[in-house]
Design an enzyme around this catalytic site. Structure first.
Site, mmCIF file in Angstrom:
data_model
loop_
_atom_site.group_PDB
_atom_site.id
_atom_site.type_symbol
_atom_site.label_atom_id
_atom_site.label_comp_id
_atom_site.label_asym_id
_atom_site.label_seq_id
_atom_site.Cartn_x
_atom_site.Cartn_y
_atom_site.Cartn_z
ATOM 1 N N HIS A 56 18.247 12.189 45.195
ATOM 2 C CA HIS A 56 16.840 12.246 44.567
ATOM 3 C C HIS A 56 16.922 12.004 43.235
ATOM 4 O O HIS A 56 16.150 11.178 42.634
ATOM 5 C CB HIS A 56 16.119 13.722 44.830
ATOM 6 N N GLU A 103 12.694 7.499 38.370
ATOM 7 C CA GLU A 103 13.762 8.125 38.016
ATOM 8 C C GLU A 103 14.540 7.805 36.666
ATOM 9 O O GLU A 103 14.891 8.584 35.866
ATOM 10 C CB GLU A 103 14.778 8.515 39.350
ATOM 11 N N HIS A 107 14.211 10.304 33.723
ATOM 12 C CA HIS A 107 15.387 11.091 33.623
ATOM 13 C C HIS A 107 16.844 10.174 32.908
ATOM 14 O O HIS A 107 17.416 10.595 32.199
ATOM 15 C CB HIS A 107 16.042 11.670 34.872
#
Ligand SMILES: *[C@@H]1O[C@H](CO)[C@@H](O)[C@H](O)[C@H]1NC(C)=O
Ligand SMILES: *[C@@H]1O[C@H](CO)[C@@H](O)[C@H](O)[C@H]1NC(C)=O
Ligand SMILES: *[C@@H]1O[C@H](CO)[C@@H](O)[C@H](O)[C@H]1NC(C)=O
Length: 232
Positions: A56, A103, A107
């Protein structure tokens, strides 16, 4: 206190808070998050024929969307794409790169504060490297924890994982309803320090359900049987 002195103190306080805002803290923990496609797709109404844990994300514990001008560029990870497609698939949009882009922006741009992760290639290749190194799929299969129509007890699963890695991991389930007689295994977080050594997930300050806003995932309940759903 004389007005002038309190004015100076006020300015000092202002400066120190401005400093904190313009230079956010370096992260102290990385969270490698893997999801179980059947459970994910039962929430998101997708269809997946994947019966292994997939990535993920790799999330630093501090910060989100740290640099909006650092655009995702798939050409920079060209050599990683075969492994990305297999290990980090976008379950909702299998041929899209949107999941990786998201992502990276949320992040990766924050993880990039560390020199070890300060490029897209370093970030994505490290995530893949850690994913293969922890080999959650191999561990669960070897330990007899396989997708099944029969429920597991939560402690069975927790013991296998915590004993093997030697640190506390965060095991998350989807709860159908408050009083349901089972919960579905959905996501597992394994944590690392900045040197990529395994770390207890709860050791540092908790960030709540980082990255899971709006989802039905939360830490599995100790007393509710766990459903590890096979492919439907
Ligand atoms: C899963 O589905 C995809 C696309 O439909 C297909 O290419 C792939 O071979 C399938 N994988 C398995 C393990 O059946
Ligand atoms: C944000 O990313 C851009 C593009 O890579 C880079 O030039 C810039 O230095 C970065 N800004 C910060 C604050 O890291
Ligand atoms: C994307 O990365 C490639 C390879 O590093 C580079 O040649 C290209 O200019 C980049 N594209 C953009 C839009 O930055």
């Amino acid at each position: 206190m004389r007005p002038y002195v309190s004015f100076l103190l006020f300015m000092a306080a202002l400066q120190s808070s401005a400093f904190v805002i313009s230079s956010p803290q370096m992260w102290t923990k990385l969270i490698l998050t893997q999801q179980w496609p059947s459970t994910f797709c039962s929430m998101q109404h997708c269809h997946s024929n994947i019966s292994y844990w997939t990535l993920h994300g790799l999330w630093p514990d501090t910060g989100a969307f740290c640099n909006s001008s650092w655009h995702f560029n798939a050409s920079e990870i060209q050599d990683l794409l075969p492994d990305m497609k297999k290990s980090w698939p976008d379950l909702e949009h299998p041929s899209s790169t949107g999941f990786w882009k998201y992502e990276w922006h949320k992040h990766g741009t924050c993880a990039a504060k560390a020199a070890s992760l300060n490029s897209q290639h370093k970030y994505f290749s490290k995530a893949l490297e850690l994913y293969h190194k922890v080999d959650l799929n191999g561990l669960l299969t070897k330990s007899g924890i396989v997708p099944s129509k029969n429920y597991y007890s939560f402690s069975q699963i927790e013991q296998v994982i915590d004993n093997f890695y030697g640190v506390k991991c965060k095991i998350q389930c989807v709860h159908q309803s408050k009083n349901a007689d089972f919960q579905s295994l959905g996501q597992i977080e394994i944590c690392f320090d900045p040197d990529f050594t395994l770390l207890d997930c709860e050791k540092q300050k908790s960030e709540g359900d980082l990255g899971n806003k709006g989802s039905d995932l939360s830490v599995c309940d100790h007393n509710t049987p766990v459903y590890y759903p096979p492919l439907s």
